[in-house]
Design an enzyme around this catalytic site. Sequence first.
Site, PDB file in Angstrom:
ATOM      1  N   ARG A   1      18.030 -28.609 -96.220  1.00  0.00           N
ATOM      2  CA  ARG A   1      19.249 -29.427 -96.316  1.00  0.00           C
ATOM      3  C   ARG A   1      19.017 -30.800 -96.965  1.00  0.00           C
ATOM      4  NH1 ARG A   1      18.236 -28.641 -90.759  1.00  0.00           N
ATOM      5  NH2 ARG A   1      17.133 -30.393 -89.805  1.00  0.00           N
ATOM      6  N   ASP A   2      20.137 -31.494 -97.190  1.00  0.00           N
ATOM      7  CA  ASP A   2      20.190 -32.888 -97.650  1.00  0.00           C
ATOM      8  C   ASP A   2      19.804 -33.065 -99.124  1.00  0.00           C
ATOM      9  OD1 ASP A   2      20.605 -33.102 -94.911  1.00  0.00           O
ATOM     10  OD2 ASP A   2      18.577 -33.816 -94.485  1.00  0.00           O
TER      11      ASP A   2
ATOM     12  N   TYR B   1      27.097 -31.166 -93.984  1.00  0.00           N
ATOM     13  CA  TYR B   1      25.925 -31.979 -93.699  1.00  0.00           C
ATOM     14  C   TYR B   1      25.585 -32.897 -94.874  1.00  0.00           C
ATOM     15  CZ  TYR B   1      24.520 -30.150 -89.105  1.00  0.00           C
ATOM     16  OH  TYR B   1      24.427 -29.861 -87.766  1.00  0.00           O
ATOM     17  N   SER B   2      24.478 -33.623 -94.742  1.00  0.00           N
ATOM     18  CA  SER B   2      24.187 -34.720 -95.669  1.00  0.00           C
ATOM     19  C   SER B   2      24.013 -34.276 -97.112  1.00  0.00           C
ATOM     20  CB  SER B   2      22.934 -35.466 -95.214  1.00  0.00           C
ATOM     21  OG  SER B   2      23.261 -36.239 -94.083  1.00  0.00           O
TER      22      SER B   2
ATOM     23  N   GLN C   1      27.978 -39.205 -92.365  1.00  0.00           N
ATOM     24  CA  GLN C   1      28.084 -38.088 -91.435  1.00  0.00           C
ATOM     25  C   GLN C   1      28.925 -38.532 -90.246  1.00  0.00           C
ATOM     26  OE1 GLN C   1      26.204 -34.655 -91.380  1.00  0.00           O
ATOM     27  NE2 GLN C   1      27.062 -35.335 -93.316  1.00  0.00           N
TER      28      GLN C   1
ATOM     29  N   LEU D   1      31.101 -40.233 -83.557  1.00  0.00           N
ATOM     30  CA  LEU D   1      29.695 -40.489 -83.926  1.00  0.00           C
ATOM     31  C   LEU D   1      29.493 -40.566 -85.432  1.00  0.00           C
ATOM     32  CD1 LEU D   1      26.452 -38.978 -82.547  1.00  0.00           C
ATOM     33  CD2 LEU D   1      27.004 -38.527 -84.954  1.00  0.00           C
ATOM     34  N   LEU D   2      28.758 -41.574 -85.839  1.00  0.00           N
ATOM     35  CA  LEU D   2      28.298 -41.696 -87.243  1.00  0.00           C
ATOM     36  C   LEU D   2      26.797 -41.427 -87.259  1.00  0.00           C
ATOM     37  CD1 LEU D   2      28.817 -44.700 -89.675  1.00  0.00           C
ATOM     38  CD2 LEU D   2      26.549 -44.274 -88.708  1.00  0.00           C
TER      39      LEU D   2
ATOM     40  N   ASP E   1      23.954 -40.151 -90.731  1.00  0.00           N
ATOM     41  CA  ASP E   1      23.419 -40.531 -92.047  1.00  0.00           C
ATOM     42  C   ASP E   1      24.451 -41.114 -93.023  1.00  0.00           C
ATOM     43  OD1 ASP E   1      21.668 -38.872 -90.752  1.00  0.00           O
ATOM     44  OD2 ASP E   1      21.529 -37.387 -92.347  1.00  0.00           O
TER      45      ASP E   1
HETATM   46  C1  FRU Z   1      19.557 -36.318 -90.389  1.00  0.00           C
HETATM   47  C2  FRU Z   1      20.362 -35.020 -90.338  1.00  0.00           C
HETATM   48  C3  FRU Z   1      20.336 -34.299 -91.666  1.00  0.00           C
HETATM   49  C4  FRU Z   1      21.570 -33.454 -91.587  1.00  0.00           C
HETATM   50  C5  FRU Z   1      22.531 -34.358 -90.865  1.00  0.00           C
HETATM   51  C6  FRU Z   1      23.480 -33.671 -89.938  1.00  0.00           C
HETATM   52  O1  FRU Z   1      19.945 -37.225 -89.405  1.00  0.00           O
HETATM   53  O2  FRU Z   1      19.881 -34.189 -89.300  1.00  0.00           O
HETATM   54  O3  FRU Z   1      19.165 -33.564 -91.902  1.00  0.00           O
HETATM   55  O4  FRU Z   1      22.057 -33.087 -92.845  1.00  0.00           O
HETATM   56  O5  FRU Z   1      21.736 -35.271 -90.117  1.00  0.00           O
HETATM   57  O6  FRU Z   1      24.409 -34.576 -89.423  1.00  0.00           O
END
Ligand code: FRU
Length: 485
Positions: free
Chosen positions: A162-163, A102-103, A59, A40-41, A43
């Site tokens: 996050r992110d 994560y992102s 991701q 799975l791909l 972000d």
């Molecule tokens: C968005 C998200 C981000 C997180 C990542 C995890 O699609 O939920 O907030 O960092 O994907 O894969």
Amino acid sequence: MTEREKELHQRAYTEVKKHQERVNADPYRQSFHLMPPAGLLNDPNGWIQWKGVYHLFYQWNPFACAHGAKFWGHFSSADMVKWKEEPVALAPSEWFEKNGCYSGSAVDQDGELALIYTGNVKDEEGNRESYQCMATSSDGVTFEKKGPVIDELPAGYTAHFRDPKVWKHNGSWYLVIGAQTTDEQGQALLYKSGDLKNWTFEGPIAGSHIGGLEEFGFMWECPDLFHLDGKDVLVVSPQGLEQESIYYQNTYQAGYFIGEMDYETPAFHHGDFFELDKGFEFYAPQTAVDDKGRRILTAWMGVPEQDEEYHPTIEHGWIHCLTVPRQLSVKGSTVIQQPVEELKELREKHVEHKKAEIGPEPVQLENVSGKSVELSINGLEGIEGIFETIFRGEARLVYNKEERLLTLERKNMKTRLTEQRHARVENLRDLQIYMDASSLEVFINGGETVMTSRFFPEDDDESILLKSSEKTSFTVEKWNLQAIN
Ligand code: FRU
């Protein structure tokens, strides 16, 4: 690289190899979109042009067509035309990221490529911890982890934190991060740093209960703040907006606010929220500026928790892809998206029908068919009634002039019943459509509106049909598009 990292990278490669034949045999494999080699791909991450080379991370769960402990997969390109798959960039090898790297984003720091990302940690009861981490590279391929650079949550926020998206402004580093208040409201928070390692919390800059916004989602994911055409733009993926007629039709949205950033207070003074895309699949976009000064966006062609388990590609061991890179500009209160001009280099076998006559009977214009094509339709100002394009018998794009409504229709992945997404289009002038083996990206009126969707047609149907309730004529051009790898 630590032994643990080596082991995880190896496990990912072994998994990819195991599924390679099955993946490659999928007729829904795309030709000019980036996809995971297996698994799975989601972000796009770390999007940057660094030392002249475009790097696009993503991701990635190599082990299943479902979300899990994410890796960072990696593609690179000299020109955004041909792309190369690079070795795994990050694997969740350490305690501070054990449930997923994560992102996050990428910046150049004194000639090194620095990634700032979220380390996701969950305990046995599912309680979350979130660490903002750094990894650096001198060659752009192998990364050395530096561990957490933000290891505490600010008071009043949950671990849905996050992110981080990092940029430089007036000699300082800044980042925006997606956050949730303890009363479950989404916000974007600002941090500042002199060295990327020591960060101070500056405050929330936008979100629910800030600057006149009411409740606006329970969590904001993937914020991205940048200056473009004299304005500041905050792109964000809020979760939890209720559908209102033709707005917020997907499970979660991605869109933008245009405004002005005040770094001192700090505060982002902004107007209304607009969705970036009106199709079925578009989420978590990320932007970067390249050496030509262009602000370029790419996004996940998917949406969390929206029929993910019903994608037909899962049978073949992979799921999801990224959108094509799109150049952004601001016109009035609209962010315009246009496919980067480099994509023209993928074109071959030009077909043109000047003043093609279209009426109520569906027409297949000569040589206007295929699986991976660009279609350009101009001169639509004069159409009356209902104008329709049917893609491979599986998806329809319908413009109702009277209602000023553009509708994209396809079959639902789960039920196979027809489902629709709508966009308000005052006066349809032109359409630029990028159709790949299992997706459609429709750029409307020069990119003022965009509709992005996956679709899963029958393998042997390559038809593109046009029809119009009132007799009309317009110009249709078509190119086949070559593969990007
Ligand atoms: C968005 C998200 C981000 C997180 C990542 C995890 O699609 O939920 O907030 O960092 O994907 O894969």
